[in-house]
Design a protein around this motif. Structure first.
Motif, PDB file in Angstrom:
ATOM      1  N   PRO A  50       0.809  -1.222   0.000  1.00  0.00           N
ATOM      2  CA  PRO A  50       0.000   0.000   0.000  1.00  0.00           C
ATOM      3  C   PRO A  50       0.849   1.281   0.000  1.00  0.00           C
ATOM      4  O   PRO A  50       0.459   2.282  -0.581  1.00  0.00           O
ATOM      5  CB  PRO A  50      -0.817  -0.103   1.287  1.00  0.00           C
ATOM      6  N   ILE A  51       2.012   1.230   0.665  1.00  0.00           N
ATOM      7  CA  ILE A  51       2.897   2.395   0.709  1.00  0.00           C
ATOM      8  C   ILE A  51       4.196   2.014   0.013  1.00  0.00           C
ATOM      9  O   ILE A  51       4.841   1.031   0.383  1.00  0.00           O
ATOM     10  CB  ILE A  51       3.187   2.827   2.172  1.00  0.00           C
ATOM     11  N   GLU A  52       4.564   2.803  -0.974  1.00  0.00           N
ATOM     12  CA  GLU A  52       5.793   2.507  -1.721  1.00  0.00           C
ATOM     13  C   GLU A  52       6.954   3.306  -1.130  1.00  0.00           C
ATOM     14  O   GLU A  52       6.865   4.525  -0.981  1.00  0.00           O
ATOM     15  CB  GLU A  52       5.610   2.870  -3.188  1.00  0.00           C
ATOM     16  N   ILE A  53       8.005   2.586  -0.752  1.00  0.00           N
ATOM     17  CA  ILE A  53       9.210   3.240  -0.239  1.00  0.00           C
ATOM     18  C   ILE A  53      10.412   2.663  -0.977  1.00  0.00           C
ATOM     19  O   ILE A  53      10.341   1.597  -1.577  1.00  0.00           O
ATOM     20  CB  ILE A  53       9.385   3.050   1.290  1.00  0.00           C
ATOM     21  N   GLU A  54      11.510   3.386  -0.898  1.00  0.00           N
ATOM     22  CA  GLU A  54      12.763   2.891  -1.469  1.00  0.00           C
ATOM     23  C   GLU A  54      13.262   1.735  -0.609  1.00  0.00           C
ATOM     24  O   GLU A  54      13.186   1.796   0.632  1.00  0.00           O
ATOM     25  CB  GLU A  54      13.823   4.000  -1.470  1.00  0.00           C
ATOM     26  N   PRO A  55      13.779   0.682  -1.227  1.00  0.00           N
ATOM     27  CA  PRO A  55      14.387  -0.399  -0.441  1.00  0.00           C
ATOM     28  C   PRO A  55      15.503   0.161   0.442  1.00  0.00           C
ATOM     29  O   PRO A  55      16.163   1.145   0.090  1.00  0.00           O
ATOM     30  CB  PRO A  55      14.945  -1.340  -1.509  1.00  0.00           C
ATOM     31  N   PHE A  56      15.689  -0.465   1.591  1.00  0.00           N
ATOM     32  CA  PHE A  56      16.663   0.020   2.569  1.00  0.00           C
ATOM     33  C   PHE A  56      17.224  -1.159   3.351  1.00  0.00           C
ATOM     34  O   PHE A  56      16.645  -2.242   3.355  1.00  0.00           O
ATOM     35  CB  PHE A  56      16.009   1.025   3.518  1.00  0.00           C
ATOM     36  N   THR A  57      18.342  -0.928   4.000  1.00  0.00           N
ATOM     37  CA  THR A  57      18.901  -1.931   4.908  1.00  0.00           C
ATOM     38  C   THR A  57      18.904  -1.327   6.308  1.00  0.00           C
ATOM     39  O   THR A  57      19.649  -0.372   6.558  1.00  0.00           O
ATOM     40  CB  THR A  57      20.338  -2.327   4.501  1.00  0.00           C
ATOM     41  N   PRO A  58      18.077  -1.847   7.214  1.00  0.00           N
ATOM     42  CA  PRO A  58      18.093  -1.335   8.583  1.00  0.00           C
ATOM     43  C   PRO A  58      19.475  -1.553   9.205  1.00  0.00           C
ATOM     44  O   PRO A  58      20.150  -2.536   8.893  1.00  0.00           O
ATOM     45  CB  PRO A  58      17.039  -2.181   9.301  1.00  0.00           C
ATOM     46  N   PRO A  59      19.903  -0.650  10.068  1.00  0.00           N
ATOM     47  CA  PRO A  59      21.222  -0.828  10.691  1.00  0.00           C
ATOM     48  C   PRO A  59      21.225  -1.976  11.702  1.00  0.00           C
ATOM     49  O   PRO A  59      20.208  -2.244  12.343  1.00  0.00           O
ATOM     50  CB  PRO A  59      21.475   0.515  11.383  1.00  0.00           C
ATOM     51  N   ILE A  60      22.361  -2.636  11.829  1.00  0.00           N
ATOM     52  CA  ILE A  60      22.520  -3.661  12.871  1.00  0.00           C
ATOM     53  C   ILE A  60      22.505  -2.989  14.229  1.00  0.00           C
ATOM     54  O   ILE A  60      21.943  -3.501  15.188  1.00  0.00           O
ATOM     55  CB  ILE A  60      23.842  -4.434  12.678  1.00  0.00           C
ATOM     56  N   PHE A  61      23.130  -1.812  14.288  1.00  0.00           N
ATOM     57  CA  PHE A  61      23.172  -1.032  15.529  1.00  0.00           C
ATOM     58  C   PHE A  61      22.997   0.428  15.144  1.00  0.00           C
ATOM     59  O   PHE A  61      23.713   0.949  14.297  1.00  0.00           O
ATOM     60  CB  PHE A  61      24.502  -1.234  16.261  1.00  0.00           C
ATOM     61  N   GLY A  62      22.019   1.077  15.756  1.00  0.00           N
ATOM     62  CA  GLY A  62      21.823   2.498  15.507  1.00  0.00           C
ATOM     63  C   GLY A  62      20.396   2.815  15.137  1.00  0.00           C
ATOM     64  O   GLY A  62      19.508   1.963  15.175  1.00  0.00           O
TER      65      GLY A  62
END
Length: 188
Positions: free
Chosen positions: A137-149
């Protein structure tokens, strides 16, 4: 390289116990905060299970097309506790044998296992953040969440962090390195 001192042996025993105790505490966690979730939503990852507000987080992640988090999604949770238990047991065996060459080899193996573990977390975060459904439903750019932060995603601020279990693992690794560096017996 000689033998490990008695104090070094005790240090390695404590390292082995630290690895064993780590199994019963979360190793990694995620906190999401948004105006509608001021108290925060949490996900706690142990070596053998996941806990927290996973259903709510999965419901929210559906809107951006992210796969659901579940214990079944991470096959490592089925065997990681056994690997950590083996690391604990082998560390205690190395302590009893008191051979510094064996300790050097074992410390190298444990460091490689730790590096593989950190890479595995990154790999999963990358997979979950970049393999988004195009029908979301919501289009966002692909991302990599941080391991820490922290990370900002729409109106959500996320904070990823290592938890108590990782602290025990870190203590175990620190003791391995310390005994390797300073734990030589004066007399063989």
């Amino acid at each position: 390289m000689g033998r490990i001192s008695f104090k070094g042996m005790i240090g390695l025993m404590i390292a082995g116990l630290s690895f064993a105790v780590s199994i019963f505490f979360p190793w990694w966690a995620l906190r999401l905060i948004a105006p509608q979730y001021k108290e925060g939503l949490y996900m706690w990852v142990y070596p053998y299970k996941m806990e927290g507000d996973i259903d709510i987080i999965n419901g929210l992640n559906h809107y951006i097309g992210m796969e659901k988090f579940s214990e079944a999604s991470f096959p490592e949770l089925g065997f990681l506790a056994y690997i950590v238990g083996a690391v604990a047991l082998l560390t205690i065996i190395v302590a009893l044998i008191r051979n510094r060459t064996l300790l050097a080899v074992w410390t190298g193996i444990v460091l490689v296992l730790a590096a593989v573990g950190i890479y595995d977390i990154y790999r999963w975060l990358h997979a979950f953040g970049t393999n988004l459904s195009p029908n979301a439903p919501i289009e966002i750019e692909p991302f990599t969440p941080p391991i820490f932060g922290t990370n900002q995603l729409a109106n959500f601020e996320t904070f990823s962090f290592f938890s108590y279990g990782t602290g025990f693992v870190g203590l175990g690794i620190l003791l391995l390195l310390l005994v390797l560096w300073k734990g030589k017996a004066n007399h063989d």
